[in-house]
Design a protein around this motif. Structure first.
Motif, PDB file in Angstrom:
ATOM      1  N   THR A 178      39.899  10.991  31.143  1.00 48.25           N
ATOM      2  CA  THR A 178      38.805  10.228  30.546  1.00 48.25           C
ATOM      3  C   THR A 178      39.283   9.687  29.202  1.00 48.25           C
ATOM      4  OG1 THR A 178      37.226  11.707  31.629  1.00 48.25           O
ATOM      5  CG2 THR A 178      36.370  10.264  29.910  1.00 48.25           C
ATOM      6  N   LEU A 179      39.710   8.439  29.208  1.00 42.43           N
ATOM      7  CA  LEU A 179      40.296   7.780  28.046  1.00 42.43           C
ATOM      8  C   LEU A 179      39.213   7.395  27.032  1.00 42.43           C
ATOM      9  CD1 LEU A 179      43.005   6.606  26.965  1.00 42.43           C
ATOM     10  CD2 LEU A 179      42.379   4.476  28.129  1.00 42.43           C
ATOM     11  N   LEU A 180      39.525   7.579  25.755  1.00 48.04           N
ATOM     12  CA  LEU A 180      38.570   7.278  24.685  1.00 48.04           C
ATOM     13  C   LEU A 180      38.953   6.069  23.830  1.00 48.04           C
ATOM     14  CD1 LEU A 180      37.955  10.910  23.359  1.00 48.04           C
ATOM     15  CD2 LEU A 180      36.518   9.593  24.944  1.00 48.04           C
ATOM     16  N   ASN A 181      40.223   5.674  23.814  1.00 47.48           N
ATOM     17  CA  ASN A 181      40.662   4.665  22.852  1.00 47.48           C
ATOM     18  C   ASN A 181      41.420   3.472  23.445  1.00 47.48           C
ATOM     19  OD1 ASN A 181      42.878   6.377  23.434  1.00 47.48           O
ATOM     20  ND2 ASN A 181      43.825   5.935  21.453  1.00 47.48           N
ATOM     21  N   PRO A 182      40.830   2.783  24.431  1.00 49.51           N
ATOM     22  CA  PRO A 182      41.512   1.597  24.947  1.00 49.51           C
ATOM     23  C   PRO A 182      41.540   0.476  23.906  1.00 49.51           C
ATOM     24  CG  PRO A 182      39.301   1.693  25.810  1.00 49.51           C
ATOM     25  CD  PRO A 182      39.539   2.984  25.060  1.00 49.51           C
ATOM     26  N   VAL A 183      42.600  -0.316  23.956  1.00 46.08           N
ATOM     27  CA  VAL A 183      42.732  -1.490  23.099  1.00 46.08           C
ATOM     28  C   VAL A 183      42.275  -2.730  23.867  1.00 46.08           C
ATOM     29  CG1 VAL A 183      44.414  -2.950  21.881  1.00 46.08           C
ATOM     30  CG2 VAL A 183      44.592  -0.463  21.766  1.00 46.08           C
ATOM     31  N   VAL A 184      42.526  -2.735  25.165  1.00 51.84           N
ATOM     32  CA  VAL A 184      42.122  -3.831  26.045  1.00 51.84           C
ATOM     33  C   VAL A 184      41.438  -3.242  27.266  1.00 51.84           C
ATOM     34  CG1 VAL A 184      42.914  -5.751  27.492  1.00 51.84           C
ATOM     35  CG2 VAL A 184      44.035  -5.313  25.289  1.00 51.84           C
ATOM     36  N   LEU A 185      40.323  -3.838  27.644  1.00 49.36           N
ATOM     37  CA  LEU A 185      39.661  -3.530  28.917  1.00 49.36           C
ATOM     38  C   LEU A 185      39.529  -4.833  29.685  1.00 49.36           C
ATOM     39  CD1 LEU A 185      36.794  -1.102  27.822  1.00 49.36           C
ATOM     40  CD2 LEU A 185      38.968  -0.523  28.905  1.00 49.36           C
ATOM     41  N   ALA A 186      39.769  -4.771  30.991  1.00 46.59           N
ATOM     42  CA  ALA A 186      39.647  -5.961  31.833  1.00 46.59           C
ATOM     43  C   ALA A 186      38.779  -5.635  33.042  1.00 46.59           C
ATOM     44  CB  ALA A 186      41.024  -6.439  32.288  1.00 46.59           C
ATOM     45  N   GLU A 187      37.935  -6.582  33.381  1.00 42.32           N
ATOM     46  CA  GLU A 187      37.091  -6.492  34.571  1.00 42.32           C
ATOM     47  C   GLU A 187      37.297  -7.751  35.397  1.00 42.32           C
ATOM     48  OE1 GLU A 187      35.504  -3.899  35.465  1.00 42.32           O
ATOM     49  OE2 GLU A 187      34.837  -2.805  33.693  1.00 42.32           O
ATOM     50  N   VAL A 188      37.411  -7.585  36.713  1.00 44.23           N
ATOM     51  CA  VAL A 188      37.455  -8.714  37.629  1.00 44.23           C
ATOM     52  C   VAL A 188      36.024  -8.978  38.064  1.00 44.23           C
ATOM     53  CG1 VAL A 188      38.285  -9.550  39.852  1.00 44.23           C
ATOM     54  CG2 VAL A 188      39.815  -8.224  38.367  1.00 44.23           C
ATOM     55  N   LEU A 189      35.573 -10.189  37.833  1.00 43.17           N
ATOM     56  CA  LEU A 189      34.189 -10.553  38.118  1.00 43.17           C
ATOM     57  C   LEU A 189      34.001 -10.908  39.584  1.00 43.17           C
ATOM     58  CD1 LEU A 189      33.647 -12.972  35.094  1.00 43.17           C
ATOM     59  CD2 LEU A 189      33.168 -10.518  35.203  1.00 43.17           C
ATOM     60  N   SER A 190      32.901 -10.448  40.138  1.00 41.75           N
ATOM     61  CA  SER A 190      32.501 -10.849  41.483  1.00 41.75           C
ATOM     62  C   SER A 190      31.072 -11.356  41.390  1.00 41.75           C
ATOM     63  CB  SER A 190      32.589  -9.661  42.445  1.00 41.75           C
ATOM     64  OG  SER A 190      31.602  -8.704  42.115  1.00 41.75           O
ATOM     65  N   GLU A 191      30.566 -11.887  42.480  1.00 38.18           N
ATOM     66  CA  GLU A 191      29.178 -12.363  42.472  1.00 38.18           C
ATOM     67  C   GLU A 191      28.214 -11.231  42.151  1.00 38.18           C
ATOM     68  OE1 GLU A 191      27.740 -15.047  45.499  1.00 38.18           O
ATOM     69  OE2 GLU A 191      29.796 -15.643  45.959  1.00 38.18           O
ATOM     70  N   SER A 192      28.500 -10.036  42.638  1.00 38.29           N
ATOM     71  CA  SER A 192      27.570  -8.920  42.437  1.00 38.29           C
ATOM     72  C   SER A 192      27.718  -8.249  41.073  1.00 38.29           C
ATOM     73  CB  SER A 192      27.743  -7.881  43.553  1.00 38.29           C
ATOM     74  OG  SER A 192      29.040  -7.334  43.512  1.00 38.29           O
TER      75      SER A 192
END
Length: 191
Positions: A100-114
């Motif tokens: 369970t990471l607490l200190n990300p510098v970059v987060l990425a999400e791939v977008l979908s319709e839902s």
């Protein structure tokens, strides 16, 4: 007839169940939400993003896929971003598990319709309270387009969108540029 109240799940109960589960779930404000599977396009975009970032970062940072849980201490969210990047010393909720990471510098999400509306809105509102977070990257799975929120001075966030296979996304916190042609490799999508 009245609706039955959902039982409140503590973070400790969630983590114990999640570590024993065969599937992933999000946790927020005492509720657990099951996660669904992903399309070919989604999986290719995540894979391409991880490869492209990993090839550019080298040993100075770590790139994690969606199996790395992230906890947002300020608001209690536990979630699985599609891609997480941490630089320097990794900080975890519990050193015994390192899951369970607490200190990300970059987060990425791939977008979908839902998921697109939630990823652009409420999820970003929750993510931006992570003190270490410098870039929130949104990869569109319907067209060749990446949007980036970048932390600026005084806690504000700047928004920039990049479109087309010739575009390049600057990620100054990682000292690199990310070519959209690599992220969208093996996908035929409109611009």
């Amino acid at each position: 007839m009245s609706a039955q109240a959902k039982p409140y799940i503590t973070p400790e109960e969630y983590l114990a169940a999640e570590r024993a589960a065969d599937f992933k779930s999000l946790y927020y404000e005492g509720e657990v939400f099951a996660m669904s599977g992903a399309s070919r396009a989604h999986n290719l975009l995540v894979s391409n993003l991880i490869i492209s970032l990993g090839n550019r970062i080298g040993d100075k940072c770590s790139v994690f896929p969606s199996d790395m849980r992230v906890h947002v201490a300020a608001n209690g969210l536990y979630t699985y971003p599609d891609v997480s990047v941490v630089c320097g010393k990794e900080e975890y909720l519990e050193e015994a598990y390192l899951d369970t990471l607490l200190n990300p510098v970059v987060l990425a999400e791939v977008l979908s319709e839902s998921t697109g509306k939630n990823d652009r809105g409420s999820k970003f509102m929750l993510y931006k309270s992570i003190a270490s977070l410098q870039h929130y990257v949104l990869v569109d799975s319907q067209r060749v387009s990446i949007a980036v929120y970048s932390r600026a001075a005084a806690g504000s966030w700047l928004f920039q969108e990049y479109q087309g296979l010739e575009a390049v996304v600057p990620l100054p916190a990682l000292s690199l540029e990310l070519p959209l042609a690599e992220v969208y490799r093996r996908l035929e999508l409109p611009v």
